[in-house]
Design a protein around this motif. Structure first.
Motif, PDB file in Angstrom:
ATOM      1  N   VAL A 227       4.840  -1.710   2.519  1.00 52.56           N
ATOM      2  CA  VAL A 227       4.284  -2.472   3.640  1.00 52.56           C
ATOM      3  C   VAL A 227       4.162  -1.590   4.875  1.00 52.56           C
ATOM      4  O   VAL A 227       3.117  -1.562   5.546  1.00 52.56           O
ATOM      5  CB  VAL A 227       5.158  -3.707   3.936  1.00 52.56           C
ATOM      6  CG1 VAL A 227       4.771  -4.327   5.274  1.00 52.56           C
ATOM      7  CG2 VAL A 227       5.016  -4.740   2.832  1.00 52.56           C
ATOM      8  N   ALA A 228       5.226  -0.847   5.201  1.00 53.34           N
ATOM      9  CA  ALA A 228       5.181   0.040   6.365  1.00 53.34           C
ATOM     10  C   ALA A 228       4.104   1.114   6.193  1.00 53.34           C
ATOM     11  O   ALA A 228       3.337   1.407   7.122  1.00 53.34           O
ATOM     12  CB  ALA A 228       6.551   0.680   6.588  1.00 53.34           C
ATOM     13  N   ALA A 229       4.045   1.704   4.986  1.00 49.13           N
ATOM     14  CA  ALA A 229       3.031   2.728   4.736  1.00 49.13           C
ATOM     15  C   ALA A 229       1.631   2.142   4.809  1.00 49.13           C
ATOM     16  O   ALA A 229       0.703   2.786   5.323  1.00 49.13           O
ATOM     17  CB  ALA A 229       3.271   3.362   3.361  1.00 49.13           C
ATOM     18  N   GLY A 230       1.454   0.922   4.309  1.00 51.55           N
ATOM     19  CA  GLY A 230       0.142   0.281   4.360  1.00 51.55           C
ATOM     20  C   GLY A 230      -0.317   0.013   5.781  1.00 51.55           C
ATOM     21  O   GLY A 230      -1.478   0.275   6.137  1.00 51.55           O
ATOM     22  N   PHE A 231       0.587  -0.501   6.623  1.00 55.83           N
ATOM     23  CA  PHE A 231       0.233  -0.723   8.025  1.00 55.83           C
ATOM     24  C   PHE A 231      -0.116   0.604   8.698  1.00 55.83           C
ATOM     25  O   PHE A 231      -1.060   0.666   9.500  1.00 55.83           O
ATOM     26  CB  PHE A 231       1.387  -1.401   8.759  1.00 55.83           C
ATOM     27  CG  PHE A 231       1.325  -2.891   8.751  1.00 55.83           C
ATOM     28  CD1 PHE A 231       0.528  -3.580   9.662  1.00 55.83           C
ATOM     29  CD2 PHE A 231       2.050  -3.629   7.832  1.00 55.83           C
ATOM     30  CE1 PHE A 231       0.446  -4.950   9.649  1.00 55.83           C
ATOM     31  CE2 PHE A 231       1.984  -5.012   7.806  1.00 55.83           C
ATOM     32  CZ  PHE A 231       1.183  -5.683   8.723  1.00 55.83           C
ATOM     33  N   ALA A 232       0.652   1.655   8.392  1.00 55.49           N
ATOM     34  CA  ALA A 232       0.377   2.962   8.996  1.00 55.49           C
ATOM     35  C   ALA A 232      -1.008   3.463   8.598  1.00 55.49           C
ATOM     36  O   ALA A 232      -1.789   3.915   9.450  1.00 55.49           O
ATOM     37  CB  ALA A 232       1.450   3.963   8.583  1.00 55.49           C
ATOM     38  N   ALA A 233      -1.335   3.369   7.309  1.00 55.62           N
ATOM     39  CA  ALA A 233      -2.618   3.885   6.827  1.00 55.62           C
ATOM     40  C   ALA A 233      -3.791   3.095   7.401  1.00 55.62           C
ATOM     41  O   ALA A 233      -4.767   3.680   7.890  1.00 55.62           O
ATOM     42  CB  ALA A 233      -2.644   3.840   5.293  1.00 55.62           C
ATOM     43  N   VAL A 234      -3.695   1.767   7.364  1.00 56.77           N
ATOM     44  CA  VAL A 234      -4.800   0.937   7.848  1.00 56.77           C
ATOM     45  C   VAL A 234      -4.991   1.095   9.352  1.00 56.77           C
ATOM     46  O   VAL A 234      -6.119   1.239   9.844  1.00 56.77           O
ATOM     47  CB  VAL A 234      -4.548  -0.543   7.488  1.00 56.77           C
ATOM     48  CG1 VAL A 234      -5.577  -1.445   8.155  1.00 56.77           C
ATOM     49  CG2 VAL A 234      -4.579  -0.733   5.978  1.00 56.77           C
ATOM     50  N   ALA A 235      -3.877   1.089  10.105  1.00 51.15           N
ATOM     51  CA  ALA A 235      -3.990   1.195  11.560  1.00 51.15           C
ATOM     52  C   ALA A 235      -4.516   2.571  11.974  1.00 51.15           C
ATOM     53  O   ALA A 235      -5.371   2.674  12.868  1.00 51.15           O
ATOM     54  CB  ALA A 235      -2.640   0.926  12.209  1.00 51.15           C
ATOM     55  N   MET A 236      -4.010   3.629  11.359  1.00 46.16           N
ATOM     56  CA  MET A 236      -4.487   4.977  11.692  1.00 46.16           C
ATOM     57  C   MET A 236      -5.968   5.124  11.359  1.00 46.16           C
ATOM     58  O   MET A 236      -6.740   5.698  12.137  1.00 46.16           O
ATOM     59  CB  MET A 236      -3.668   6.019  10.930  1.00 46.16           C
ATOM     60  CG  MET A 236      -2.235   6.154  11.378  1.00 46.16           C
ATOM     61  SD  MET A 236      -2.084   7.074  12.926  1.00 46.16           S
ATOM     62  CE  MET A 236      -0.296   7.252  13.027  1.00 46.16           C
ATOM     63  N   PHE A 237      -6.374   4.606  10.204  1.00 49.45           N
ATOM     64  CA  PHE A 237      -7.782   4.701   9.815  1.00 49.45           C
ATOM     65  C   PHE A 237      -8.651   3.937  10.802  1.00 49.45           C
ATOM     66  O   PHE A 237      -9.698   4.431  11.242  1.00 49.45           O
ATOM     67  CB  PHE A 237      -7.969   4.155   8.392  1.00 49.45           C
ATOM     68  CG  PHE A 237      -9.397   4.163   7.933  1.00 49.45           C
ATOM     69  CD1 PHE A 237      -9.986   5.332   7.486  1.00 49.45           C
ATOM     70  CD2 PHE A 237     -10.152   3.000   7.948  1.00 49.45           C
ATOM     71  CE1 PHE A 237     -11.313   5.350   7.061  1.00 49.45           C
ATOM     72  CE2 PHE A 237     -11.478   3.006   7.531  1.00 49.45           C
ATOM     73  CZ  PHE A 237     -12.059   4.181   7.092  1.00 49.45           C
ATOM     74  N   GLY A 238      -8.219   2.722  11.145  1.00 49.87           N
ATOM     75  CA  GLY A 238      -8.996   1.933  12.097  1.00 49.87           C
ATOM     76  C   GLY A 238      -9.074   2.605  13.454  1.00 49.87           C
ATOM     77  O   GLY A 238     -10.133   2.585  14.107  1.00 49.87           O
ATOM     78  N   ALA A 239      -7.962   3.212  13.904  1.00 49.32           N
ATOM     79  CA  ALA A 239      -7.959   3.878  15.206  1.00 49.32           C
ATOM     80  C   ALA A 239      -8.912   5.066  15.232  1.00 49.32           C
ATOM     81  O   ALA A 239      -9.645   5.278  16.221  1.00 49.32           O
ATOM     82  CB  ALA A 239      -6.550   4.328  15.549  1.00 49.32           C
ATOM     83  N   THR A 240      -8.947   5.840  14.155  1.00 53.63           N
ATOM     84  CA  THR A 240      -9.836   7.003  14.121  1.00 53.63           C
ATOM     85  C   THR A 240     -11.306   6.579  14.108  1.00 53.63           C
ATOM     86  O   THR A 240     -12.167   7.291  14.653  1.00 53.63           O
ATOM     87  CB  THR A 240      -9.548   7.875  12.888  1.00 53.63           C
ATOM     88  OG1 THR A 240      -9.679   7.079  11.692  1.00 53.63           O
ATOM     89  CG2 THR A 240      -8.141   8.442  12.950  1.00 53.63           C
ATOM     90  N   LYS A 241     -11.597   5.440  13.502  1.00 58.29           N
ATOM     91  CA  LYS A 241     -12.989   4.973  13.445  1.00 58.29           C
ATOM     92  C   LYS A 241     -13.442   4.312  14.745  1.00 58.29           C
ATOM     93  O   LYS A 241     -14.614   4.387  15.101  1.00 58.29           O
ATOM     94  CB  LYS A 241     -13.152   3.985  12.286  1.00 58.29           C
ATOM     95  CG  LYS A 241     -13.008   4.595  10.903  1.00 58.29           C
ATOM     96  CD  LYS A 241     -14.096   5.630  10.648  1.00 58.29           C
ATOM     97  CE  LYS A 241     -13.988   6.189   9.260  1.00 58.29           C
ATOM     98  NZ  LYS A 241     -15.056   7.218   8.988  1.00 58.29           N
TER      99      LYS A 241
END
Length: 246
Positions: A227-241
């Motif tokens: 769950v923590a890794a998923g939030f990190a991946a999704v949030a980082m990806f969204g922030a970069t886009k």
């Protein structure tokens, strides 16, 4: 690396010149720990929880609180402020790419999170005799994933917020429900089962429960780490886009 180091050192000096930021990141958690550690009931072993003490459950939660304050408020606010002031736009005309400033900001706030965590762990040992994490490898992994998840959300807020005040307001609104699910008001096993289950699927709830498991010497539930890794991946990806440099 030399340019990034110099820029990070400059950002660190600017951070330390803000007393409110320093107090929020390094001072509030230790003050709460001293308060909780001075309450006799919090220091007494509870038979219902296998002889553990309430203060033992609170330390991972206070670490999560420091993560939240630094990532959701300070990191997001500082980046939104740089955009609002035109710093990122001006950097685009220099040999220093704006992304390097973003990296320096991440390094500075990661340093603050690390210092805050070390202070809390050391103070917990001195003030309330809270043992060190019995599974340090699992604790470091849980801490890293929780930090990445919170910083990712902070970057996403900075990407979407039009102004500094908006970023800080959104960060504050996100802080309270996330910390409620992480157990700031009702720590560890004292949380109602339904709230605890819901918290397992929130970034700080999952991160806190993973750190608590590592503190007890166990390996965290893989679901909490995912769950923590998923939030990190999704949030980082969204922030970069979505991040706007101007």
């Amino acid at each position: 690396m030399t340019a990034l180091t110099r820029l990070s050192a400059t950002e660190l000096r600017l951070f330390l010149r803000d007393p409110a930021a320093v107090v929020l990141s390094l001072g509030l958690g230790p003050v709460l720990l001293i308060v909780f550690g001075s309450i006799p009931f919090f220091r007494e072993p509870q038979a219902a929880y296998g002889g553990a003490r309430i203060v033992d459950f609170y330390l991972p939660t206070l670490i999560a609180m420091s993560l939240a304050m630094i990532g959701l408020s300070l990191l997001s606010g500082s980046l939104a402020n740089y955009r609002e002031l035109g710093v990122l736009r001006r950097l685009a005309t220099t040999p220093t790419p704006p992304v390097r400033l973003l990296a320096a900001q991440l390094l500075v706030h990661l340093l603050m999170v690390t210092v805050s965590t070390v202070v809390l762990i050391g103070l917990g040992k001195v003030v309330a005799d809270v043992p060190l994490p019995r599974n340090p490898v699992a604790f470091l992994l849980s801490f890293l994933l929780a930090t990445l998840a919170v910083f990712g959300i902070g970057l996403l807020i900075a990407a979407l917020a039009p102004t500094t005040k908006a970023a800080q307001g959104i960060g504050t609104l996100a802080f309270f429900p996330l910390m409620f699910l992480a157990g700031l008001w009702t720590p560890g096993p004292l949380m109602p089962e339904l709230v605890r289950r819901i918290g397992e699927f929130s970034p700080l709830g999952a991160g806190t429960q993973a750190m608590q498991a590592a503190w007890s010497g166990n390996w965290p539930n893989p679901v909490h780490l995912l769950v923590a890794a998923g939030f990190a991946a999704v949030a980082m990806f969204g922030a970069t886009k979505l991040f706007r440099w101007q």
